[in-house]
Design a protein around this motif. Sequence first.
Motif, PDB file in Angstrom:
ATOM      1  N   LEU A  92       0.843  -1.193   0.000  1.00  0.00           N
ATOM      2  CA  LEU A  92       0.000   0.000   0.000  1.00  0.00           C
ATOM      3  C   LEU A  92       0.877   1.242   0.000  1.00  0.00           C
ATOM      4  O   LEU A  92       1.781   1.358   0.823  1.00  0.00           O
ATOM      5  N   CYS A  93       0.578   2.173  -0.890  1.00  0.00           N
ATOM      6  CA  CYS A  93       1.334   3.422  -0.911  1.00  0.00           C
ATOM      7  C   CYS A  93       0.881   4.290   0.269  1.00  0.00           C
ATOM      8  O   CYS A  93      -0.126   4.017   0.930  1.00  0.00           O
ATOM      9  N   GLU A  94       1.627   5.345   0.518  1.00  0.00           N
ATOM     10  CA  GLU A  94       1.335   6.228   1.652  1.00  0.00           C
ATOM     11  C   GLU A  94      -0.053   6.852   1.554  1.00  0.00           C
ATOM     12  O   GLU A  94      -0.741   7.041   2.555  1.00  0.00           O
ATOM     13  N   ASP A  95      -0.488   7.182   0.343  1.00  0.00           N
ATOM     14  CA  ASP A  95      -1.819   7.772   0.164  1.00  0.00           C
ATOM     15  C   ASP A  95      -2.918   6.798   0.582  1.00  0.00           C
ATOM     16  O   ASP A  95      -3.902   7.192   1.221  1.00  0.00           O
ATOM     17  N   MET A  96      -2.752   5.538   0.215  1.00  0.00           N
ATOM     18  CA  MET A  96      -3.750   4.541   0.574  1.00  0.00           C
ATOM     19  C   MET A  96      -3.797   4.318   2.080  1.00  0.00           C
ATOM     20  O   MET A  96      -4.869   4.172   2.667  1.00  0.00           O
ATOM     21  N   VAL A  97      -2.625   4.299   2.706  1.00  0.00           N
ATOM     22  CA  VAL A  97      -2.579   4.137   4.161  1.00  0.00           C
ATOM     23  C   VAL A  97      -3.226   5.338   4.843  1.00  0.00           C
ATOM     24  O   VAL A  97      -3.994   5.182   5.798  1.00  0.00           O
ATOM     25  N   ALA A  98      -2.964   6.547   4.327  1.00  0.00           N
ATOM     26  CA  ALA A  98      -3.578   7.749   4.902  1.00  0.00           C
ATOM     27  C   ALA A  98      -5.099   7.706   4.753  1.00  0.00           C
ATOM     28  O   ALA A  98      -5.832   8.086   5.685  1.00  0.00           O
ATOM     29  N   THR A  99      -5.579   7.228   3.623  1.00  0.00           N
ATOM     30  CA  THR A  99      -7.023   7.089   3.413  1.00  0.00           C
ATOM     31  C   THR A  99      -7.605   6.077   4.399  1.00  0.00           C
ATOM     32  O   THR A  99      -8.672   6.306   4.986  1.00  0.00           O
ATOM     33  N   ALA A 100      -6.905   4.970   4.608  1.00  0.00           N
ATOM     34  CA  ALA A 100      -7.377   3.946   5.535  1.00  0.00           C
ATOM     35  C   ALA A 100      -7.418   4.473   6.966  1.00  0.00           C
ATOM     36  O   ALA A 100      -8.379   4.238   7.700  1.00  0.00           O
ATOM     37  N   VAL A 101      -6.389   5.198   7.359  1.00  0.00           N
ATOM     38  CA  VAL A 101      -6.348   5.767   8.713  1.00  0.00           C
ATOM     39  C   VAL A 101      -7.476   6.774   8.900  1.00  0.00           C
ATOM     40  O   VAL A 101      -8.158   6.783   9.932  1.00  0.00           O
ATOM     41  N   ALA A 102      -7.694   7.614   7.897  1.00  0.00           N
ATOM     42  CA  ALA A 102      -8.774   8.600   7.994  1.00  0.00           C
ATOM     43  C   ALA A 102     -10.134   7.915   8.096  1.00  0.00           C
ATOM     44  O   ALA A 102     -10.992   8.323   8.891  1.00  0.00           O
ATOM     45  N   ALA A 103     -10.337   6.854   7.330  1.00  0.00           N
ATOM     46  CA  ALA A 103     -11.610   6.123   7.386  1.00  0.00           C
ATOM     47  C   ALA A 103     -11.785   5.453   8.743  1.00  0.00           C
ATOM     48  O   ALA A 103     -12.886   5.445   9.302  1.00  0.00           O
ATOM     49  N   ALA A 104     -10.708   4.892   9.273  1.00  0.00           N
ATOM     50  CA  ALA A 104     -10.786   4.216  10.568  1.00  0.00           C
ATOM     51  C   ALA A 104     -11.058   5.206  11.701  1.00  0.00           C
ATOM     52  O   ALA A 104     -11.746   4.879  12.661  1.00  0.00           O
ATOM     53  N   ARG A 105     -10.525   6.405  11.581  1.00  0.00           N
ATOM     54  CA  ARG A 105     -10.763   7.424  12.614  1.00  0.00           C
ATOM     55  C   ARG A 105     -12.161   8.017  12.525  1.00  0.00           C
ATOM     56  O   ARG A 105     -12.719   8.432  13.529  1.00  0.00           O
ATOM     57  N   ALA A 106     -12.723   8.065  11.324  1.00  0.00           N
ATOM     58  CA  ALA A 106     -14.029   8.691  11.123  1.00  0.00           C
ATOM     59  C   ALA A 106     -15.133   7.907  11.825  1.00  0.00           C
ATOM     60  O   ALA A 106     -16.004   8.500  12.472  1.00  0.00           O
ATOM     61  N   GLN A 107     -15.109   6.607  11.682  1.00  0.00           N
ATOM     62  CA  GLN A 107     -16.145   5.793  12.330  1.00  0.00           C
ATOM     63  C   GLN A 107     -15.646   4.363  12.468  1.00  0.00           C
ATOM     64  O   GLN A 107     -14.672   3.972  11.839  1.00  0.00           O
ATOM     65  N   SER A 108     -16.347   3.604  13.277  1.00  0.00           N
ATOM     66  CA  SER A 108     -15.985   2.209  13.481  1.00  0.00           C
ATOM     67  C   SER A 108     -16.380   1.411  12.241  1.00  0.00           C
ATOM     68  O   SER A 108     -17.543   1.378  11.855  1.00  0.00           O
ATOM     69  N   MET A 109     -15.379   0.787  11.603  1.00  0.00           N
ATOM     70  CA  MET A 109     -15.608   0.047  10.368  1.00  0.00           C
ATOM     71  C   MET A 109     -14.859  -1.274  10.416  1.00  0.00           C
ATOM     72  O   MET A 109     -13.862  -1.401  11.124  1.00  0.00           O
TER      73      MET A 109
END
Length: 161
Positions: A92-109
Amino acid sequence: MKNELASPMKCTIELNDVEKRTLEELALRHPYEDFRVRGQGLLLLGAGQRVHEIATQLDVSKKTVYNWTNAWREKGLCGLLNGHKGGRPHSLCEDMVATAVAAARAQSMTLKQIAQCIEAANGMPLPCRLETLAGELKRAGFSYKRGRYSLKKNATNRSLP
C-alpha cells in the motif's frame, strides 16, 4: 621512470574494547541480516583477517568489505547503519494508508469497509489482502480483531458431572 608493481593496500582497523563490544552486539542482535554481516566483517577485520578471507567467509565482494571499512573510518557506527535497502516494498502506498487511517478514525468500520473506502478514493482495487491492510493499520496505531460469536456458558453447564 621506474616500473613498480603496486602492492595492494593493506586494509586493517584497530578496535578498542567498547567498539568490539558494540560490533559484537550488532552482529548478534540487529534485526536486519545485512547489518549483522557488516558487524561480523568488521570484527574479523579487527582481528587481523585479510579482506579476501572475510569476503569469502561472509559471501560478499572484496569491494563491499572495503566500503564497510571506509564507512567505519568516516562515520563510525552510523556509517555502518546507513543504507538498509533490503526487504519487499510495502503493498500500500502512503496515500492509501492515509485514506485507511482517515476512514478508521471517522467511524468504526470493518477491514472490508475500510478497503472499500480505499478502492472508492483511489478508483482501483486494493492491491493487497485484508491481512496486509490490517498490518498497515497496526503500524499506524490501530488494531482490529475479527468479530466472533462467543458461546456464553452458564454455571449449570460447567458443573455437570
